[in-house]
Design a protein around this motif. Structure first.
Motif, PDB file in Angstrom:
ATOM      1  N   ALA A 176      33.728  17.493  49.358  1.00  0.00           N
ATOM      2  CA  ALA A 176      33.335  18.775  48.796  1.00  0.00           C
ATOM      3  C   ALA A 176      31.657  17.864  48.339  1.00  0.00           C
ATOM      4  N   GLY A 177      30.471  18.760  47.765  1.00  0.00           N
ATOM      5  CA  GLY A 177      29.858  18.239  46.635  1.00  0.00           C
ATOM      6  C   GLY A 177      29.932  17.090  45.956  1.00  0.00           C
ATOM      7  N   GLY A 178      29.077  15.847  45.923  1.00  0.00           N
ATOM      8  CA  GLY A 178      29.426  15.609  44.630  1.00  0.00           C
ATOM      9  C   GLY A 178      29.310  15.853  43.170  1.00  0.00           C
ATOM     10  N   PRO A 179      30.129  15.023  42.597  1.00  0.00           N
ATOM     11  CA  PRO A 179      29.700  15.247  41.133  1.00  0.00           C
ATOM     12  C   PRO A 179      28.304  15.049  40.012  1.00  0.00           C
ATOM     13  N   CYS A 207      35.215  25.291  55.884  1.00  0.00           N
ATOM     14  CA  CYS A 207      35.190  25.638  54.778  1.00  0.00           C
ATOM     15  C   CYS A 207      34.134  25.327  53.867  1.00  0.00           C
ATOM     16  N   ALA A 208      33.216  26.390  53.612  1.00  0.00           N
ATOM     17  CA  ALA A 208      32.094  25.870  52.170  1.00  0.00           C
ATOM     18  C   ALA A 208      31.700  27.213  51.306  1.00  0.00           C
ATOM     19  N   ARG A 209      31.277  26.922  50.124  1.00  0.00           N
ATOM     20  CA  ARG A 209      31.055  28.055  49.386  1.00  0.00           C
ATOM     21  C   ARG A 209      29.652  29.612  49.873  1.00  0.00           C
ATOM     22  N   ASP A 210      28.801  28.657  50.494  1.00  0.00           N
ATOM     23  CA  ASP A 210      28.137  30.235  51.521  1.00  0.00           C
ATOM     24  C   ASP A 210      28.217  29.832  51.528  1.00  0.00           C
ATOM     25  N   ASN A 216      39.999  10.816  53.596  1.00  0.00           N
ATOM     26  CA  ASN A 216      39.108  11.477  52.639  1.00  0.00           C
ATOM     27  C   ASN A 216      37.559  11.175  52.713  1.00  0.00           C
ATOM     28  N   ILE A 217      36.608  12.348  52.379  1.00  0.00           N
ATOM     29  CA  ILE A 217      35.482  11.060  52.362  1.00  0.00           C
ATOM     30  C   ILE A 217      34.939  11.091  50.780  1.00  0.00           C
ATOM     31  N   THR A 218      35.095   9.612  50.656  1.00  0.00           N
ATOM     32  CA  THR A 218      34.847   9.017  49.102  1.00  0.00           C
ATOM     33  C   THR A 218      33.460   8.753  48.692  1.00  0.00           C
ATOM     34  N   SER A 219      32.978   7.574  48.536  1.00  0.00           N
ATOM     35  CA  SER A 219      31.496   6.727  48.511  1.00  0.00           C
ATOM     36  C   SER A 219      31.660   5.258  48.299  1.00  0.00           C
ATOM     37  N   ILE A 220      30.827   4.537  48.263  1.00  0.00           N
ATOM     38  CA  ILE A 220      30.632   3.676  48.536  1.00  0.00           C
ATOM     39  C   ILE A 220      31.580   2.596  47.008  1.00  0.00           C
ATOM     40  N   ARG A 238      21.523  10.299  54.869  1.00  0.00           N
ATOM     41  CA  ARG A 238      19.740  11.253  55.131  1.00  0.00           C
ATOM     42  C   ARG A 238      21.051  12.623  55.353  1.00  0.00           C
ATOM     43  N   THR A 239      21.041  13.228  54.064  1.00  0.00           N
ATOM     44  CA  THR A 239      22.047  14.936  54.226  1.00  0.00           C
ATOM     45  C   THR A 239      20.503  14.921  53.009  1.00  0.00           C
ATOM     46  N   GLU A 240      20.808  16.589  53.225  1.00  0.00           N
ATOM     47  CA  GLU A 240      20.113  17.610  52.488  1.00  0.00           C
ATOM     48  C   GLU A 240      20.434  16.917  51.032  1.00  0.00           C
ATOM     49  N   PRO A 292      34.987  31.071  53.873  1.00  0.00           N
ATOM     50  CA  PRO A 292      34.295  30.054  52.847  1.00  0.00           C
ATOM     51  C   PRO A 292      34.862  30.655  51.142  1.00  0.00           C
ATOM     52  N   ALA A 293      34.940  29.704  51.141  1.00  0.00           N
ATOM     53  CA  ALA A 293      35.811  29.345  49.914  1.00  0.00           C
ATOM     54  C   ALA A 293      35.417  28.415  48.765  1.00  0.00           C
ATOM     55  N   ASP A 294      35.191  28.098  47.846  1.00  0.00           N
ATOM     56  CA  ASP A 294      34.577  26.878  46.824  1.00  0.00           C
ATOM     57  C   ASP A 294      36.448  25.978  46.745  1.00  0.00           C
ATOM     58  N   ALA A 335      34.566  21.603  52.813  1.00  0.00           N
ATOM     59  CA  ALA A 335      32.940  21.202  52.550  1.00  0.00           C
ATOM     60  C   ALA A 335      31.708  21.273  54.285  1.00  0.00           C
ATOM     61  N   GLY A 336      31.946  21.810  54.604  1.00  0.00           N
ATOM     62  CA  GLY A 336      31.730  21.485  56.124  1.00  0.00           C
ATOM     63  C   GLY A 336      30.328  21.883  56.827  1.00  0.00           C
ATOM     64  N   SER A 337      29.619  22.544  55.626  1.00  0.00           N
ATOM     65  CA  SER A 337      28.271  23.673  56.239  1.00  0.00           C
ATOM     66  C   SER A 337      27.028  22.904  56.285  1.00  0.00           C
ATOM     67  N   ARG A 338      27.305  21.361  56.115  1.00  0.00           N
ATOM     68  CA  ARG A 338      26.032  20.745  56.017  1.00  0.00           C
ATOM     69  C   ARG A 338      26.613  19.348  55.462  1.00  0.00           C
ATOM     70  N   GLY A 339      25.374  18.381  55.984  1.00  0.00           N
ATOM     71  CA  GLY A 339      25.222  16.893  55.706  1.00  0.00           C
ATOM     72  C   GLY A 339      26.486  16.121  56.318  1.00  0.00           C
ATOM     73  N   ARG A 367      38.619  18.512  39.159  1.00  0.00           N
ATOM     74  CA  ARG A 367      38.328  20.176  40.425  1.00  0.00           C
ATOM     75  C   ARG A 367      38.036  19.491  41.936  1.00  0.00           C
ATOM     76  N   LEU A 368      36.953  19.843  41.574  1.00  0.00           N
ATOM     77  CA  LEU A 368      36.106  18.902  42.807  1.00  0.00           C
ATOM     78  C   LEU A 368      36.658  17.564  43.746  1.00  0.00           C
ATOM     79  N   THR A 369      36.882  16.737  43.020  1.00  0.00           N
ATOM     80  CA  THR A 369      36.257  15.435  43.324  1.00  0.00           C
ATOM     81  C   THR A 369      37.954  15.084  43.479  1.00  0.00           C
TER      82      THR A 369
END
Ligand code: NAD
Length: 263
Positions: free
Chosen positions: A93-96, A37-40, A141-145, A191-193, A63-65, A14-18, A114-116
């Motif tokens: 990956a994108g957030g759920p 990889c990223a979807r778009d 792994n990029i997780t979250s606070i 601050r990401t998209e 490109p990959a999901d 999921a490296g195309s942005r953010g 599947r995503l997270t």
């Protein structure tokens, strides 16, 4: 400090942005070759071309999901075909979706798993044998606070990132003697998209401006401002470097002080 990343090969999911893109840019600046990889496909190609030009490293865009096991396989196989190996894996990956328990369906739970959770586990499954063979590897792994302090209304994220943290902490012990480290990095409000979209959406619901809504987040952060992707990427780059050789099994936040617990 020489991070020892020259000529390493890093796969950033999921490296195309953010945040993923910021990590990829920083790794490239240190001389690592990249598999992204990223979807778009369009955004991904643009990102790959920009990084390759700015840092003069090789960047392979696939490109990959990451919710699709065959796509994940293709990313790893194409990367190994091109570069011969993957030394560093950054899962992302994108957030759920947001939501409370009674709003979330069985299907949304399965998709979020599947995503997270599963995307990181499957990527790890595919890169680990090569890392063990070479007796060197970095998995981040990029997780979250949300792992250290659950965020209201983010039930899926709070639950599944905790699961991924359990996986990573256990795997860290299993592969430590093979020269492989496994760590998690926890973004705070950065601050990401995605965050801009979220601010727009939430502010519309509340009938205030996006800036006003961002101000509410900023009030909860001791530093009084959102993080920048580059600030996040600096720690990520260190954690996957040669120099972080004795750091494994950790979860470190980059959050301007948002998490209030001692550890
Ligand atoms: P973003 O939306 O800006 O970027 C997400 C990236 O993921 C994009 O490149 C997108 O193409 C890719 N992507 C999404 N779904 C995918 C899929 N199924 N397969 C392949 N690629 C996919 O998001 P971000 O702000 O960079 O966040 C990255 C991760 O960090 C997310 O999981 C997010 O929930 C988490 N996070 C972010 C923040 C923040 O403030 N930015 C805070 C905490 C956690």
């Amino acid at each position: 400090m020489d991070l020892g990343l020259k000529n390493k090969v890093a796969l950033v999911a999921a490296g195309s942005r953010g945040l993923g893109r910021a990590v990829a840019e920083e790794l490239a600046a240190e001389g690592a070759s990249l598999v992204l990889c990223a979807r778009d496909a369009h955004t991904l190609d643009q990102t790959a071309a920009s990084i390759a030009t700015n840092s003069n490293v090789q960047v392979l865009a696939v490109p990959a999901d990451v919710t699709v096991t065959d796509d994940i396989k293709r990313v790893v196989e194409t990367g190994i075909e091109r570069f011969g190996r993957i030394d560093i894996l950054v899962t992302n990956a994108g957030g759920p979706p947001a939501g409370r328990f009674e709003q979330l369906t069985h299907e949304q739970w399965e998709e979020a798993i599947r995503l997270t959770l599963f995307s990181a586990i499957e990527l790890t499954r595919l890169v680990l044998p090569g890392m063990k063979e070479r007796r060197w590897g970095r998995i981040l792994n990029i997780t979250s606070i949300a792992v250290k302090q659950p965020v209201d209304n983010l039930l899926l994220s709070n639950s599944l990132r905790a699961g991924l943290t359990g996986f990573a902490r256990t795997l860290a012990n299993e592969v430590a003697a093979d020269g492989i480290t496994v760590n998690n990095i926890l973004p705070g409000y950065t601050r990401t998209e995605r965050l801009d979209d979220l601010a727009r959406m939430m502010s519309e619901k509340q009938g205030i401006s996006a800036d006003e809504f961002r101000g509410k987040w900023e009030k909860e952060i001791p530093m009084g401002r959102l993080g920048e992707p580059r600030e996040f990427a600096a720690l990520a780059t260190f954690l996957v470097s040669e120099r972080a050789s004795y750091i494994t099994g950790t979860s470190i936040q980059v959050d301007g002080g948002w998490i209030k617990s001692l550890l």
